[in-house]
Design a protein around this motif. Structure first.
Motif, short mmCIF file in Angstrom:
data_model
loop_
_atom_site.label_atom_id
_atom_site.label_comp_id
_atom_site.label_asym_id
_atom_site.label_seq_id
_atom_site.Cartn_x
_atom_site.Cartn_y
_atom_site.Cartn_z
N ARG A 36 0.70 -1.32 0.23
CA ARG A 36 0.20 0.16 0.05
C ARG A 36 0.73 1.14 0.10
O ARG A 36 0.49 2.27 -0.74
CB ARG A 36 -1.08 -0.07 1.16
N LYS A 37 1.89 1.34 0.67
CA LYS A 37 2.71 2.53 0.80
C LYS A 37 3.69 2.77 -0.35
O LYS A 37 3.82 3.75 -0.88
CB LYS A 37 3.80 2.07 2.06
N VAL A 38 3.86 1.56 -1.15
CA VAL A 38 4.60 1.67 -2.66
C VAL A 38 3.29 2.17 -3.62
O VAL A 38 3.93 3.01 -4.27
CB VAL A 38 4.85 0.21 -2.98
N VAL A 39 2.41 1.67 -3.43
CA VAL A 39 1.37 2.25 -4.52
C VAL A 39 1.02 3.79 -4.24
O VAL A 39 1.04 4.58 -5.10
CB VAL A 39 -0.07 1.24 -4.21
N PHE A 40 0.97 4.00 -2.92
CA PHE A 40 0.72 5.39 -2.58
C PHE A 40 1.99 6.37 -3.11
O PHE A 40 1.70 7.51 -3.85
CB PHE A 40 0.63 5.93 -0.87
N THR A 41 3.35 5.81 -3.09
CA THR A 41 4.49 6.42 -3.52
C THR A 41 4.33 6.67 -4.93
O THR A 41 4.70 7.69 -5.34
CB THR A 41 5.61 5.85 -2.93
N VAL A 42 4.10 5.72 -5.78
CA VAL A 42 4.01 5.83 -7.14
C VAL A 42 2.84 6.72 -7.59
O VAL A 42 3.00 7.21 -8.40
CB VAL A 42 3.71 4.36 -7.86
N GLY A 43 1.90 6.74 -6.55
CA GLY A 43 0.77 7.70 -7.08
C GLY A 43 1.15 9.22 -6.94
O GLY A 43 0.84 9.79 -7.90
N GLU A 44 1.98 9.53 -5.95
CA GLU A 44 2.32 10.68 -5.76
C GLU A 44 3.45 11.40 -6.62
O GLU A 44 3.41 12.33 -6.94
CB GLU A 44 2.74 11.07 -4.10
N ALA A 45 4.16 10.32 -6.82
CA ALA A 45 5.41 10.50 -8.03
C ALA A 45 5.01 10.64 -9.35
O ALA A 45 5.81 11.37 -10.22
CB ALA A 45 6.49 9.74 -7.80
N PHE A 46 4.16 10.10 -9.69
CA PHE A 46 3.58 9.53 -11.19
C PHE A 46 2.38 9.92 -11.50
O PHE A 46 2.12 10.83 -12.51
CB PHE A 46 4.31 8.16 -11.34
#
Length: 329
Positions: A36-46
């Motif tokens: 979930r944290k990885v998905v959130f990071t990818v969402g914020e960055a890209f």
């Protein structure tokens, strides 16, 4: 066997079991939390910045035929070089519209500003400047709050604001970095994740300077490059800060290089100070006297400019002289 309950006692659900019989309140696994944290990071960055950019930028030819997040759509989000003739025409329309607005001809000015958006829709800074000018012209034509022109002005400001929250908005990447740190330390089972001096110097400082440079170069309305003398105070401050950062990086790089020069022989009792040499050279550069450097004992350095290469050569010359003195002694 289930535990027996005393008569009259209230029933309480056990830990890990909900009030519904047979349903387990299973805790979230570590792998699921990391995912979930990885998905959130990818969402914020890209995902979020690119989606906002695609939804709020001016329409370009062919946008209606591109599927969001398709390869063609992704390539269109990246900077597309504008034809030089179209870019020159857009600049001319922008200056013409501002001249019309200064004379009070706001309807004609708005038409000129809209021509900028149609002619060069991928020129972010120029289009943002035109959008702000459209809002100013509509405000000038408005007679009271809430009328048609006031609503048009607010709509123009809203378009400028939303497009500014696209790929150029640094807030996305700041949150993505903090989220990536959380993922990294969670994977290492480090709940504290304290900041270190190494991270601050080699990660945070380059990130902040890079985001500031990108924001200044690509994320602010174009009140800096067009030759009409309307550079704002914010842009002047940014230009001054950029010059100071460049000068500071040059000084630090030269100082590090001077200290890392190889010395095959032992240094003299009173070694020359590279820092003192740099300061003296900088003082000589600021002096208007052609003999300023000679007074400091550096006759071989030019007075018109002191570049990092000149300072590095001076350090090497002085180091070689010191080594020769040691050998002769």
């Amino acid at each position: 066997a289930p535990a027996k309950r005393e008569p009259g006692a209230r029933w309480r659900p056990c830990r890990g079991v909900t009030s519904r019989a047979g349903e387990e309140d299973a805790p979230i696994s570590r792998r699921t939390a990391l995912a979930r944290k990885v998905v959130f990071t990818v969402g914020e960055a890209f995902v979020l910045p690119w989606a906002t950019e695609g939804a709020t930028r001016p329409a370009s030819p062919g946008d209606d035929r591109r599927t969001p997040f398709s390869p063609a759509w992704l390539r269109s989000i990246l900077y597309v070089e504008t034809d030089p003739a179209a870019k020159a025409a857009a600049k001319a329309a922008l200056l013409r519209g501002e001249a019309l607005a200064d004379r009070g001809e706001h309807e004609a000015a708005v038409a000129a500003f809209e021509a900028v958006l149609a002619t060069a829709p991928t020129e972010y800074k120029m289009c943002q400047r035109a959008g702000l000018d459209i809002a100013k012209s509509y405000e000038a034509m408005s007679s009271k709050l809430g009328d048609a022109y006031d609503k048009l002005a607010n709509d123009a400001k809203r378009k400028v604001w939303w497009w500014g929250r696209g790929t150029r908005w640094p807030g996305w990447y700041i949150i993505a970095y903090l989220s990536a740190r959380n993922v990294y330390f969670t994977a290492k089972d480090d709940p504290e994740g304290a900041f270190t001096i190494t991270e601050g110097l080699f990660v945070l400082v380059p990130i902040w300077i890079g985001l500031l440079f990108v924001l200044m170069q690509f994320g602010l309305p174009d009140y800096d490059t067009l030759p009409d003398g309307r550079a704002s105070g914010v842009m002047k401050a940014f230009r001054s800060l950029r010059g100071s950062l460049c000068l500071l990086s040059q000084r630090v790089r030269v100082l590090v290089q001077c200290r890392e020069l190889p010395s095959p022989h032992s240094p003299p009792a009173t070694p020359p100070s590279s820092r003192r040499l740099i300061l003296r050279a900088g003082a000589a550069t600021r002096s208007s006297s052609p003999h300023a450097l000679a007074s400091h004992g550096h006759q071989g350095m030019p007075t018109h400019s002191i570049t990092p290469i000149c300072l590095l050569r001076a350090c090497r010359t002085q180091r070689s002289a010191s080594n020769s003195t040691n050998i002769s002694a």
